[in-house]
Write a protein that holds these residues in place. Sequence first.
Motif, PDB file in Angstrom:
ATOM      1  N   ARG A   1       9.221  -2.211   4.111  1.00 46.64           N
ATOM      2  CA  ARG A   1       8.298  -2.933   4.993  1.00 46.64           C
ATOM      3  C   ARG A   1       7.009  -2.127   5.046  1.00 46.64           C
ATOM      4  N   VAL A   2       5.914  -2.720   4.520  1.00 47.82           N
ATOM      5  CA  VAL A   2       4.691  -1.958   4.297  1.00 47.82           C
ATOM      6  C   VAL A   2       3.474  -2.763   4.739  1.00 47.82           C
ATOM      7  N   ASN A   3       2.539  -2.066   5.378  1.00 46.38           N
ATOM      8  CA  ASN A   3       1.208  -2.629   5.596  1.00 46.38           C
ATOM      9  C   ASN A   3       0.393  -2.356   4.334  1.00 46.38           C
TER      10      ASN A   3
ATOM     11  N   ASN B   1       4.355   2.627   9.116  1.00 41.96           N
ATOM     12  CA  ASN B   1       3.125   1.854   8.942  1.00 41.96           C
ATOM     13  C   ASN B   1       2.144   2.127  10.067  1.00 41.96           C
TER      14      ASN B   1
ATOM     15  N   HIS C   1       0.539   2.637   5.018  1.00 40.74           N
ATOM     16  CA  HIS C   1       1.654   3.463   5.459  1.00 40.74           C
ATOM     17  C   HIS C   1       1.250   4.928   5.380  1.00 40.74           C
TER      18      HIS C   1
ATOM     19  N   ALA D   1       5.338 -11.804   2.175  1.00 37.00           N
ATOM     20  CA  ALA D   1       4.050 -11.170   1.884  1.00 37.00           C
ATOM     21  C   ALA D   1       2.930 -11.954   2.537  1.00 37.00           C
TER      22      ALA D   1
ATOM     23  N   THR E   1       0.183  -3.386  -0.084  1.00 36.01           N
ATOM     24  CA  THR E   1       0.767  -4.001  -1.274  1.00 36.01           C
ATOM     25  C   THR E   1       1.988  -3.216  -1.732  1.00 36.01           C
ATOM     26  N   VAL E   2       2.997  -3.935  -2.201  1.00 29.70           N
ATOM     27  CA  VAL E   2       4.216  -3.310  -2.732  1.00 29.70           C
ATOM     28  C   VAL E   2       4.317  -3.609  -4.228  1.00 29.70           C
TER      29      VAL E   2
ATOM     30  N   ASP F   1      -2.523   2.164   0.939  1.00 33.41           N
ATOM     31  CA  ASP F   1      -2.350   0.717   1.082  1.00 33.41           C
ATOM     32  C   ASP F   1      -1.553   0.116  -0.074  1.00 33.41           C
TER      33      ASP F   1
ATOM     34  N   ALA G   1       5.498  -7.165   3.011  1.00 37.51           N
ATOM     35  CA  ALA G   1       4.194  -6.535   2.813  1.00 37.51           C
ATOM     36  C   ALA G   1       3.121  -7.402   3.443  1.00 37.51           C
ATOM     37  N   SER G   2       2.138  -6.751   4.060  1.00 38.06           N
ATOM     38  CA  SER G   2       1.011  -7.515   4.595  1.00 38.06           C
ATOM     39  C   SER G   2       0.083  -7.957   3.473  1.00 38.06           C
TER      40      SER G   2
ATOM     41  N   VAL H   1       2.975  -8.604  -3.208  1.00 36.64           N
ATOM     42  CA  VAL H   1       4.220  -8.021  -3.715  1.00 36.64           C
ATOM     43  C   VAL H   1       4.290  -8.312  -5.210  1.00 36.64           C
TER      44      VAL H   1
END
Length: 523
Positions: free
Chosen positions: A213-215, A127, A186, A249, A217-218, A198, A232-233, A236
């Motif tokens: 683990r992501v900056n 990330n 990421h 999230a 949306t997942v 993103d 996720a920031s 999700v």
Amino acid sequence: MSFEYATVRRRSFERDAKVIMEVSPDGLRATIHVTPPVGQRPDITEDQIRQSLRHKGIVFGVKDDVIKRIASEKLYMKPLEVAVGQTPVDGEHARIILQYLADHRMQDRSLDNLKSVDLRELDKIVNTKAGNILVQKIPCTYGRPGTSVTGKNLRQKPGQDIRLRVGKGVKFDPVEHVYVAQRNGHVIFRNDRISVEDVFETQDVNPRTGNIRVNGTVIVHGLVNDGYTVEASGEVHIAGSVGAVTIKAGGNVIINGGICGAGACTIESTGGSVAAKFAQDATITAGSSIILEDYAKDCVLQAGEVIRVVNETRGNGFIVGGKAVALNEIQADQLGTEMEIGTEICVGIDPATLRVIEANEATLRMNQEKFEKLVRSLTFLQRARRAEGNLGEKKEEIYNKLRTILPALRASIDDTRADYHTRIERIVGHVRSKVASMRSYPGVHLRIGGEHMHVTKFEERVAYVSGKNGLLQLFVTDMDYREHLKNVDADVIAAKREEEEANADQAADETDEPALTEETGTE
């Protein structure tokens, strides 16, 4: 026989000193070799050596000191380096430094640390944040040409450049030669292209992907396996159902299927809402709302605004067991069940404040019980002391400790109680808070603001609100009771209830009928 003697004149042989010059194949070195003069010929001179060099075309890098030494020291029959050219310097190839990996923490997977390795942490996702330097490019150099001893230019090999294309979310700074992230996300470095995405998409979350683990949306198009984590920031989105997982999230968490937590599921949305078909044995926290279609069973639901468990089609969305906490409103088709399972419903207090208040309540109960137990012990020792006159060394020590501990514990209880009452008094905004349900069963414990209420009988189409004189119940007879409850104003309800009670009292006075007292149940 006569002999004639001839006189043979010895012929003299003379030769000048001779300069022999050799140039290396690469043209960068010249070696001189001087043969001595023969006979009466003079020694070699500097001018002769320089003339020989010019005759051979050696004009670059000539060593004057060597020429002077040869002439002055008469260095014959000794090869010496008399000229050196300039070696060409090849250019360096371009290279890149992956700065985005500098802060990427990876597990120690050495043999000595295998026992502590988390196999769900694959460290595949890197990330970054907007403004971070992702890659630093060290440009290639062209080098420097050389010169042979004969003055000929020697070409160098220039360095090779690296082609690195700019993808989405990345900008290249041609001055600093760096690639900078333009957004949170990421990093993806594939096929000579670097980009910052993103949105992270995957079919499933399983051993192949590891924890996510992501900056940004997942999006999970399938399932999240038990034991895995998705953070996720942003938002999700999960197409399937989830079980014993951890989902965190910054935005909304949308689960198309249900949640079967088995007591080991945590779902948290700090700045958005959580939506799913149903939830069971899970802890769900949302900064905004929690929306469930079918039911919430044995769950801990905590919402910053609204909890809604309503089935628009069948009208059988229910909250049973566990606890539901929301600041503004809780709506459900059904609260509790015929089996009178304990269900806690709380509105008018944000979840964080409620946790502190409940912790204070638990501390007060524990300290009060401890205080009473110690008081009983001290009382027993005091009586024994008065009766016997002497408790003995060990009991006397305990007696003195109790006399020291009790005042401190009493002060701690007073401080905790004061903090508890202060927080209760600060609770605001609960006047408009409400709980609305088509059906409410015994076993439901309601808390609205600082007021408590236990549902003791089955009730239909009811709203619970906090008025000026405690909790009020509003029975709604409209067919679409949910639409009606959207506009419920607790102050209006309280005023209406007070008006109805006043009218009832006036009617009773006019009929002169004796009223029953609440305390005695007699006239």
